[in-house]
Design a protein around this motif. Structure first.
Motif, short mmCIF file in Angstrom:
data_model
loop_
_atom_site.label_atom_id
_atom_site.label_comp_id
_atom_site.label_asym_id
_atom_site.label_seq_id
_atom_site.Cartn_x
_atom_site.Cartn_y
_atom_site.Cartn_z
N GLU A 9 45.15 29.91 44.60
CA GLU A 9 43.78 29.78 44.56
C GLU A 9 42.84 29.17 45.85
N GLU A 48 38.54 37.01 30.10
CA GLU A 48 37.79 35.97 30.95
C GLU A 48 37.23 36.53 32.20
N ARG A 107 37.03 41.07 39.02
CA ARG A 107 36.64 41.07 37.77
C ARG A 107 35.13 41.31 37.77
N1 GAP Z 1 40.69 27.16 40.84
C1 GAP Z 1 40.64 27.56 39.38
C2 GAP Z 1 41.34 28.94 39.03
O1 GAP Z 1 41.93 29.69 40.14
P1 GAP Z 1 41.82 30.75 37.23
O2 GAP Z 1 41.60 30.64 35.85
O3 GAP Z 1 43.38 30.68 37.51
O4 GAP Z 1 41.55 29.24 37.96
C3 GAP Z 1 39.97 31.75 38.14
O5 GAP Z 1 41.42 31.89 38.19
C4 GAP Z 1 39.18 33.34 38.27
O6 GAP Z 1 40.01 33.86 39.20
C5 GAP Z 1 39.68 33.99 36.87
O7 GAP Z 1 38.59 33.80 35.90
C6 GAP Z 1 39.58 35.42 37.44
O8 GAP Z 1 38.18 35.68 37.60
C7 GAP Z 1 40.16 35.15 38.77
N2 GAP Z 1 41.38 35.83 38.66
C8 GAP Z 1 42.62 34.79 38.59
N3 GAP Z 1 43.58 35.56 38.39
C9 GAP Z 1 43.49 36.76 38.86
C10 GAP Z 1 44.19 38.11 39.05
N4 GAP Z 1 45.51 37.87 39.19
N5 GAP Z 1 43.67 39.05 39.52
C11 GAP Z 1 42.28 39.19 39.77
N6 GAP Z 1 41.48 38.09 39.35
C12 GAP Z 1 41.98 36.86 38.83
#
Ligand code: GAP
Length: 465
Positions: free
Chosen positions: A171, A285, A332
């Motif tokens: 992240e 989400e 997204r």
């Molecule tokens: N810092 C907090 C964090 O990373 P997360 O819920 O794991 O939280 C945040 O991810 C956002 O990143 C999600 O709401 C989504 O929009 C995007 N996201 C997370 N994993 C993803 C993936 N594998 N592919 C595309 N987008 C992703």
């Protein structure tokens, strides 16, 4: 609705928005490449986010931290120990599946934040109804946790001080936390303030599903807002409202958005909501908005041995700031914007100037459209028309992303521009030489107006800005 998803995936490939990665080598699961129109749309999404998050906010500054970071960061953040998804393996065909996805497929909701024990229990209770998505058998292993961090091979190999594996960041926000003190000391800001950044993140997602919704390499846009402990929840409510409004301003239909409140919070979290979008595969989400307390800075203080507290210059009060975050993937928003904009229209008889009986059109918000203006000669083999179209294109290209197209017949060119969401098409025809006019076609109404060549810029300025 899944049909709509297939149509969008096919349009993305056909028109150059998204390509499967490494296609000539048979593809590479859960990784995608952005084509000529895709990169324009993704860049427009990122600049709209940056404008709202940084440019228009005196209390938020930007950052671009590196993808590689000290391995201890991932220990401090809890990712090494706990950044894992529940997985089962089919004992017959060895396909691995995410347990929460298998449950979801039979209509049982689980929560990402559930403990392994809780999710195992739910899996056991529902096991008889669950089949392996690959072979249809019901012969599963026990539920295991699978860590999502992607390991990398980097470094000076004579150094033995780094013994932990190096990771590609999972992240982007960890780069913000570890730069919090640098930013505080150099930018003219005081609490409450935010740090925003966009950049690539990597996760070993177990299953590749739903196109660009969940990928192993993706781009995040994250903003971490540092608050006084007593102000955290007040600021959190403000952030929630601002993020909701952001999607409306972006042009997303409100009926396609909803809030999802997390019921099972991680131990340090004060509050957690997601904004969900109504994708063709259901409400899922889009963005997470979380009140994280002082967990992040406390952990980095502990693991680095550095004092990351904040001292209020006026009151001299010293405390570890509490953090609220907004986190969303570019992919997204990209997918949500496409789903929102995608339309198939039957055209009333006699209406179309371009003789179509139906059309696919991306009614993208104009500021996001990859191409703002397309310029055509009415006929491709008339050098006089082509030359004039080229002149008009050359005039506009420094201001707008434009395209000059003299391929195929005019109807096909309109159809192509509709499918990539181009708001305006300018056509040079034979009248152009009599009265110095062109036609300008509006994507949404398909109406054509005749305007003077010298008024094109003013017309576009009014419509596009
Ligand atoms: N810092 C907090 C964090 O990373 P997360 O819920 O794991 O939280 C945040 O991810 C956002 O990143 C999600 O709401 C989504 O929009 C995007 N996201 C997370 N994993 C993803 C993936 N594998 N592919 C595309 N987008 C992703």
């Amino acid at each position: 609705m899944q049909d709509k998803m297939q149509k969008i995936i096919s349009l993305c490939k056909r028109r150059g928005f998204i390509f499967p990665s490494s296609e000539i080598y048979g593809g590479f699961a859960a990784i995608y490449d952005y084509g000529p129109y895709g990169v324009e749309l993704a860049n427009a999404i990122k600049s709209a986010w940056w404008k709202a998050m940084v440019q228009e906010r005196a209390d938020i500054v930007g950052l671009d931290s590196a993808i590689f970071m000290h391995p201890k960061i991932w220990e401090a953040s809890g990712h090494v120990a706990g950044f894992a998804d529940p997985l089962v393996e089919c004992k017959d065909c060895h396909t691995r599946s995410r347990v929460d996805h298998l449950l979801e497929d039979i209509g049982v909701q689980s929560d990402e934040k559930m403990s392994q024990k809780q999710i195992n229990q739910i899996f056991i209770e529902n096991k008889k109804k669950i089949k392996c998505p690959a072979c249809g058998q019901q012969n599963f292993s026990i539920v295991k946790k699978f860590n999502l961090l992607v390991k990398a091979n980097l470094g000076n190999f004579t150094d033995d001080w780094i013994q932990d594996p190096v990771y590609l960041r999972g992240e982007t926000c960890q780069g913000i936390y570890v730069n919090y003190r640098n930013v505080l000391q150099t930018a003219r800001i005081k609490i409450p303030f935010g740090i925003a950044q966009t950049g690539k993140a990597f996760r070993n997602e177990i299953t590749a599903r739903q196109f660009i919704f969940r990928t192993r390499e993706f781009e995040q846009m994250e903003m971490q807002y540092f608050t006084h402990p007593k102000e955290e929840l007040k600021e959190y409510e403000k952030l929630r409202q601002a993020r909701w409004q952001y999607y409306l301003d972006l042009g997303i239909k409100e009926k396609n958005l909803k809030w999802h409140k997390h019921e099972n919070l991680v131990f340090y979290a004060k509050e957690a909501y997601d904004i969900e979008y109504n994708f063709p595969f259901g409400f899922k989400e889009l963005e997470g908005i979380h009140a994280r307390g002082d967990y992040d800075l406390k952990q980095h203080s502990k693991f680095s041995g550095q004092d990351l507290s904040y001292q209020d210059q006026k009151t001299q009060e010293k405390y570890i700031p509490h953090i609220i975050e907004s986190s969303v993937g570019v992919g997204r928003i990209f997918l949500a914007v496409l789903c929102d904009a995608y339309q198939e229209e039957d055209l009333a008889e006699g209406l179309p100037a371009d003789k179509q009986s139906s059309r696919v059109v991306l009614k993208l918000p104009k500021n996001l459209a990859p191409i703002k203006v397309a310029v055509f000669p009415l006929l491709r083999n008339k050098p006089k028309l082509v030359k004039k179209a080229q002149e008009i294109y050359d005039n506009l290209k420094s201001q707008y992303m434009c395209e000059l197209d003299d391929n195929g017949n005019i109807g096909k060119r309109y159809r192509r521009q509709d499918e990539i969401g181009t708001p305006y098409c300018v056509t040079v025809d034979f009248n152009t030489f009599d009265d110095q006019t062109v036609t300008i076609r509006d994507r949404d109404t398909m109406k054509q107006e005749r305007i003077k060549i010298k008024s094109i810029e003013e017309y576009l300025e009014k419509k596009l800005n």
